[in-house]
Design a protein around this motif. Structure first.
Motif, PDB file in Angstrom:
ATOM      1  N   VAL A  93       0.845  -1.198   0.000  1.00  0.00           N
ATOM      2  CA  VAL A  93       0.000   0.000   0.000  1.00  0.00           C
ATOM      3  C   VAL A  93       0.882   1.251   0.000  1.00  0.00           C
ATOM      4  N   PRO A  94       0.678   2.161  -0.956  1.00  0.00           N
ATOM      5  CA  PRO A  94       1.530   3.372  -1.010  1.00  0.00           C
ATOM      6  C   PRO A  94       1.226   4.320   0.135  1.00  0.00           C
ATOM      7  N   HIS A  95       2.210   5.130   0.476  1.00  0.00           N
ATOM      8  CA  HIS A  95       1.999   6.165   1.474  1.00  0.00           C
ATOM      9  C   HIS A  95       1.132   7.271   0.877  1.00  0.00           C
ATOM     10  N   PRO A  96       0.330   7.947   1.686  1.00  0.00           N
ATOM     11  CA  PRO A  96      -0.501   9.031   1.143  1.00  0.00           C
ATOM     12  C   PRO A  96       0.361  10.153   0.585  1.00  0.00           C
ATOM     13  N   PRO A  97      -0.035  10.711  -0.538  1.00  0.00           N
ATOM     14  CA  PRO A  97       0.751  11.783  -1.157  1.00  0.00           C
ATOM     15  C   PRO A  97       0.543  13.115  -0.454  1.00  0.00           C
ATOM     16  N   ARG A  98       1.474  14.035  -0.649  1.00  0.00           N
ATOM     17  CA  ARG A  98       1.361  15.389  -0.104  1.00  0.00           C
ATOM     18  C   ARG A  98       0.613  16.230  -1.138  1.00  0.00           C
ATOM     19  N   ILE A  99      -0.708  16.162  -1.083  1.00  0.00           N
ATOM     20  CA  ILE A  99      -1.555  16.872  -2.047  1.00  0.00           C
ATOM     21  C   ILE A  99      -2.566  17.719  -1.284  1.00  0.00           C
ATOM     22  N   ALA A 100      -2.744  18.951  -1.709  1.00  0.00           N
ATOM     23  CA  ALA A 100      -3.656  19.867  -1.030  1.00  0.00           C
ATOM     24  C   ALA A 100      -4.882  20.206  -1.868  1.00  0.00           C
ATOM     25  N   GLU A 101      -5.099  19.499  -2.966  1.00  0.00           N
ATOM     26  CA  GLU A 101      -6.237  19.760  -3.846  1.00  0.00           C
ATOM     27  C   GLU A 101      -7.179  18.560  -3.794  1.00  0.00           C
ATOM     28  N   PRO A 102      -8.475  18.756  -3.506  1.00  0.00           N
ATOM     29  CA  PRO A 102      -9.394  17.644  -3.250  1.00  0.00           C
ATOM     30  C   PRO A 102      -9.515  16.619  -4.368  1.00  0.00           C
ATOM     31  N   VAL A 103      -9.696  17.061  -5.607  1.00  0.00           N
ATOM     32  CA  VAL A 103      -9.903  16.105  -6.699  1.00  0.00           C
ATOM     33  C   VAL A 103      -8.638  15.282  -6.937  1.00  0.00           C
ATOM     34  N   ALA A 104      -7.483  15.922  -6.915  1.00  0.00           N
ATOM     35  CA  ALA A 104      -6.225  15.206  -7.124  1.00  0.00           C
ATOM     36  C   ALA A 104      -6.003  14.174  -6.024  1.00  0.00           C
ATOM     37  N   TYR A 105      -6.302  14.547  -4.781  1.00  0.00           N
ATOM     38  CA  TYR A 105      -6.125  13.594  -3.683  1.00  0.00           C
ATOM     39  C   TYR A 105      -7.122  12.448  -3.800  1.00  0.00           C
ATOM     40  N   ALA A 106      -8.353  12.765  -4.161  1.00  0.00           N
ATOM     41  CA  ALA A 106      -9.366  11.714  -4.306  1.00  0.00           C
ATOM     42  C   ALA A 106      -8.967  10.717  -5.389  1.00  0.00           C
ATOM     43  N   LYS A 107      -8.384  11.194  -6.478  1.00  0.00           N
ATOM     44  CA  LYS A 107      -7.938  10.290  -7.538  1.00  0.00           C
ATOM     45  C   LYS A 107      -6.824   9.375  -7.031  1.00  0.00           C
ATOM     46  N   ALA A 108      -5.884   9.936  -6.265  1.00  0.00           N
ATOM     47  CA  ALA A 108      -4.813   9.113  -5.693  1.00  0.00           C
ATOM     48  C   ALA A 108      -5.383   8.094  -4.713  1.00  0.00           C
ATOM     49  N   LEU A 163      -9.024   7.596 -13.910  1.00  0.00           N
ATOM     50  CA  LEU A 163      -9.048   8.283 -15.196  1.00  0.00           C
ATOM     51  C   LEU A 163      -9.652   9.685 -15.117  1.00  0.00           C
ATOM     52  N   GLU A 164     -10.526   9.885 -14.148  1.00  0.00           N
ATOM     53  CA  GLU A 164     -11.223  11.173 -14.076  1.00  0.00           C
ATOM     54  C   GLU A 164     -11.813  11.355 -12.683  1.00  0.00           C
ATOM     55  N   GLY A 165     -11.791  12.599 -12.191  1.00  0.00           N
ATOM     56  CA  GLY A 165     -12.398  12.913 -10.910  1.00  0.00           C
ATOM     57  C   GLY A 165     -13.138  14.236 -10.990  1.00  0.00           C
ATOM     58  N   HIS A 166     -14.239  14.346 -10.256  1.00  0.00           N
ATOM     59  CA  HIS A 166     -15.030  15.575 -10.310  1.00  0.00           C
ATOM     60  C   HIS A 166     -15.917  15.686  -9.077  1.00  0.00           C
ATOM     61  N   TYR A 167     -16.399  16.901  -8.814  1.00  0.00           N
ATOM     62  CA  TYR A 167     -17.392  17.120  -7.771  1.00  0.00           C
ATOM     63  C   TYR A 167     -18.765  16.768  -8.333  1.00  0.00           C
ATOM     64  N   PRO A 168     -19.547  15.956  -7.631  1.00  0.00           N
ATOM     65  CA  PRO A 168     -20.905  15.662  -8.104  1.00  0.00           C
ATOM     66  C   PRO A 168     -21.728  16.937  -8.241  1.00  0.00           C
ATOM     67  N   GLY A 169     -22.694  16.902  -9.141  1.00  0.00           N
ATOM     68  CA  GLY A 169     -23.483  18.093  -9.417  1.00  0.00           C
ATOM     69  C   GLY A 169     -24.169  18.683  -8.200  1.00  0.00           C
ATOM     70  N   ALA A 170     -24.722  17.808  -7.338  1.00  0.00           N
ATOM     71  CA  ALA A 170     -25.423  18.307  -6.158  1.00  0.00           C
ATOM     72  C   ALA A 170     -24.475  19.035  -5.212  1.00  0.00           C
ATOM     73  N   PHE A 171     -23.251  18.524  -5.111  1.00  0.00           N
ATOM     74  CA  PHE A 171     -22.274  19.161  -4.234  1.00  0.00           C
ATOM     75  C   PHE A 171     -21.850  20.522  -4.784  1.00  0.00           C
ATOM     76  N   LYS A 172     -21.632  20.595  -6.094  1.00  0.00           N
ATOM     77  CA  LYS A 172     -21.269  21.871  -6.708  1.00  0.00           C
ATOM     78  C   LYS A 172     -22.385  22.902  -6.545  1.00  0.00           C
ATOM     79  N   GLN A 173     -23.619  22.464  -6.695  1.00  0.00           N
ATOM     80  CA  GLN A 173     -24.742  23.375  -6.536  1.00  0.00           C
ATOM     81  C   GLN A 173     -24.811  23.895  -5.103  1.00  0.00           C
TER      82      GLN A 173
END
Length: 230
Positions: A80-95, A158-168
């Protein structure tokens, strides 16, 4: 036709968010953003973005007993890889999704898998739904069967995004998220699985995650949603 080896689908074994954690997470993420009825419909009404393998679907439900509230501290994390040092939600969720969809029973015990996954979680216990993550891992018997077949997998986001309801919700009240800084992110990707004697397969994957990203801090995983919300 060769019988398919039992596979670990880390987004199809979920037992759902525990009741207490769901209350805390919903309160932090969207209760102040949306009406309660809308939140409940959103979190429980989504459809999974994939179908689990037949052998996995027939497997016994994984254990989420109190003995697994935390992994054994001396187990190590195996592959299992160590968690990355990422401060952006979508990028971290993809990892995080790639981590959830990847495993190697040849080199990693179930305890090591849990230990490695635990390192990705937020340290804020009020928002950390560890049970939703443990619920993704097969029980010890099934893990042993998978290890007998040298089963391993690699996930690709391959792709990450905020669901529509959350963005609204964020659009309607941008300041509301500043209580817990937990973001809902859906990730789509694939998982490649292999086992003994050249066995292999690939499947589409999708998962909705709750990710905490406080200002000036690296992101961390808060929970795995029981359903995929696009």
């Amino acid at each position: 036709m060769q019988k398919r080896s039992p596979s670990l689908s880390l987004s199809s074994y979920g037992a759902g968010w525990s009741a207490n954690r769901r209350i805390a997470i919903v309160a932090a993420i969207v209760a102040v953003l949306l009406a309660v009825a809308t939140v409940v419909a959103w979190l429980s009404g989504g459809n999974n973005g994939h179908q689990a393998p037949d052998t996995a679907a027939a497997a016994p439900a994984p254990s989420t007993s109190s003995s697994e509230d935390a992994p054994k501290p001396a187990a190590g994390s195996g592959s299992v890889p160590h968690p990355p040092r990422i401060a952006e939600p979508v990028a971290y969720a993809k990892a995080a999704a790639q981590m959830l969809w990847s495993y190697d029973t040849r080199t990693t015990s179930r305890e090591q898998q849990l230990t490695g996954m635990r390192a990705w979680m937020t340290s804020e216990t009020m928002y950390a739904d560890w049970a939703s993550v443990v619920g993704q891992v097969p029980d010890p018997v099934l893990w042993s069967r998978m290890a007998d077949q040298d089963q391993h997998a690699t996930g690709t986001a391959l792709e990450g995004h905020y669901p529509g309801a959350f963005k609204q919700a964020l659009t309607e009240d941008p300041a509301a998220i500043t209580k817990a800084y937990i973001y809902v992110v859906t990730v789509n990707g694939k998982q490649q699985i292999a086992w003994k004697k050249g066995g292999a397969g690939a499947e589409q994957r999708a998962v909705t995650l709750a990710v905490q990203c406080r200002p000036s801090h690296d992101c961390s995983l808060a929970a795995i949603a029981p359903n995929v919300t696009q």
